[in-house]
Design a protein around this motif. Sequence first.
Motif, PDB file in Angstrom:
ATOM      1  N   ARG A 200       0.842  -1.199   0.000  1.00 33.73           N
ATOM      2  CA  ARG A 200       0.000   0.000   0.000  1.00 33.73           C
ATOM      3  C   ARG A 200       0.881   1.255   0.000  1.00 33.73           C
ATOM      4  NH1 ARG A 200      -2.253  -3.089   4.747  1.00 33.73           N
ATOM      5  NH2 ARG A 200      -0.527  -1.989   5.629  1.00 33.73           N
ATOM      6  N   PRO A 201       1.527   1.585  -1.107  1.00 33.29           N
ATOM      7  CA  PRO A 201       2.457   2.707  -1.115  1.00 33.29           C
ATOM      8  C   PRO A 201       1.809   4.059  -0.828  1.00 33.29           C
ATOM      9  CG  PRO A 201       2.081   1.917  -3.339  1.00 33.29           C
ATOM     10  CD  PRO A 201       1.403   0.953  -2.410  1.00 33.29           C
ATOM     11  N   ALA A 202       0.523   4.204  -1.027  1.00 34.58           N
ATOM     12  CA  ALA A 202      -0.133   5.492  -0.811  1.00 34.58           C
ATOM     13  C   ALA A 202      -0.702   5.639   0.597  1.00 34.58           C
ATOM     14  CB  ALA A 202      -1.248   5.683  -1.839  1.00 34.58           C
ATOM     15  N   LYS A 203      -0.586   4.609   1.423  1.00 36.79           N
ATOM     16  CA  LYS A 203      -1.127   4.662   2.778  1.00 36.79           C
ATOM     17  C   LYS A 203       0.004   4.669   3.797  1.00 36.79           C
ATOM     18  CE  LYS A 203      -5.455   2.263   1.857  1.00 36.79           C
ATOM     19  NZ  LYS A 203      -6.316   1.142   2.255  1.00 36.79           N
ATOM     20  N   PRO A 204      -0.223   5.261   4.959  1.00 35.87           N
ATOM     21  CA  PRO A 204       0.796   5.254   6.011  1.00 35.87           C
ATOM     22  C   PRO A 204       1.075   3.830   6.498  1.00 35.87           C
ATOM     23  CG  PRO A 204      -1.091   6.621   6.640  1.00 35.87           C
ATOM     24  CD  PRO A 204      -1.419   5.965   5.346  1.00 35.87           C
ATOM     25  N   ILE A 205       2.243   3.636   7.067  1.00 39.41           N
ATOM     26  CA  ILE A 205       2.603   2.336   7.628  1.00 39.41           C
ATOM     27  C   ILE A 205       1.684   2.048   8.804  1.00 39.41           C
ATOM     28  CG2 ILE A 205       4.423   1.070   8.841  1.00 39.41           C
ATOM     29  CD1 ILE A 205       6.396   2.680   7.107  1.00 39.41           C
ATOM     30  N   SER A 206       1.105   0.871   8.818  1.00 32.56           N
ATOM     31  CA  SER A 206       0.113   0.537   9.840  1.00 32.56           C
ATOM     32  C   SER A 206       0.703  -0.206  11.033  1.00 32.56           C
ATOM     33  CB  SER A 206      -0.999  -0.306   9.217  1.00 32.56           C
ATOM     34  OG  SER A 206      -0.452  -1.487   8.653  1.00 32.56           O
ATOM     35  N   SER A 207       1.956  -0.635  10.931  1.00 32.27           N
ATOM     36  CA  SER A 207       2.556  -1.395  12.025  1.00 32.27           C
ATOM     37  C   SER A 207       4.055  -1.127  12.094  1.00 32.27           C
ATOM     38  CB  SER A 207       2.333  -2.895  11.802  1.00 32.27           C
ATOM     39  OG  SER A 207       3.106  -3.646  12.704  1.00 32.27           O
ATOM     40  N   ILE A 208       4.573  -0.965  13.295  1.00 34.15           N
ATOM     41  CA  ILE A 208       6.008  -0.761  13.488  1.00 34.15           C
ATOM     42  C   ILE A 208       6.809  -1.943  12.944  1.00 34.15           C
ATOM     43  CG2 ILE A 208       6.144  -1.741  15.816  1.00 34.15           C
ATOM     44  CD1 ILE A 208       7.879   1.479  14.819  1.00 34.15           C
ATOM     45  N   LYS A 209       6.191  -3.104  12.882  1.00 29.93           N
ATOM     46  CA  LYS A 209       6.869  -4.304  12.378  1.00 29.93           C
ATOM     47  C   LYS A 209       7.230  -4.173  10.897  1.00 29.93           C
ATOM     48  CE  LYS A 209       4.617  -7.389  15.628  1.00 29.93           C
ATOM     49  NZ  LYS A 209       3.684  -8.494  15.804  1.00 29.93           N
ATOM     50  N   LEU A 210       6.570  -3.260  10.191  1.00 26.57           N
ATOM     51  CA  LEU A 210       6.837  -3.080   8.762  1.00 26.57           C
ATOM     52  C   LEU A 210       8.031  -2.179   8.492  1.00 26.57           C
ATOM     53  CD1 LEU A 210       3.148  -2.660   7.549  1.00 26.57           C
ATOM     54  CD2 LEU A 210       4.565  -4.710   7.451  1.00 26.57           C
TER      55      LEU A 210
END
Length: 56
Positions: free
Chosen positions: A19-29
């Motif tokens: 999802r390049p257009a969305k913010p990172i949803s988890s610190i694990k990413l």
Amino acid sequence: MIEGYSEEEFGITVHAHVRPAKPISSIKLLKGRHKELGEIRRALFAKGRHMSPMSI
């Protein structure tokens, strides 16, 4: 195309994970930036130093 996936199935699967257009949803990413983060950390705590866009 990847064997076992139609073009539509492939697109749906990729879209579920990338999802390049969305913010990172988890610190694990957040992976693979240890060196850059270390350089930023050192510059933040060193007098007279700064980070330029070319150095990160």
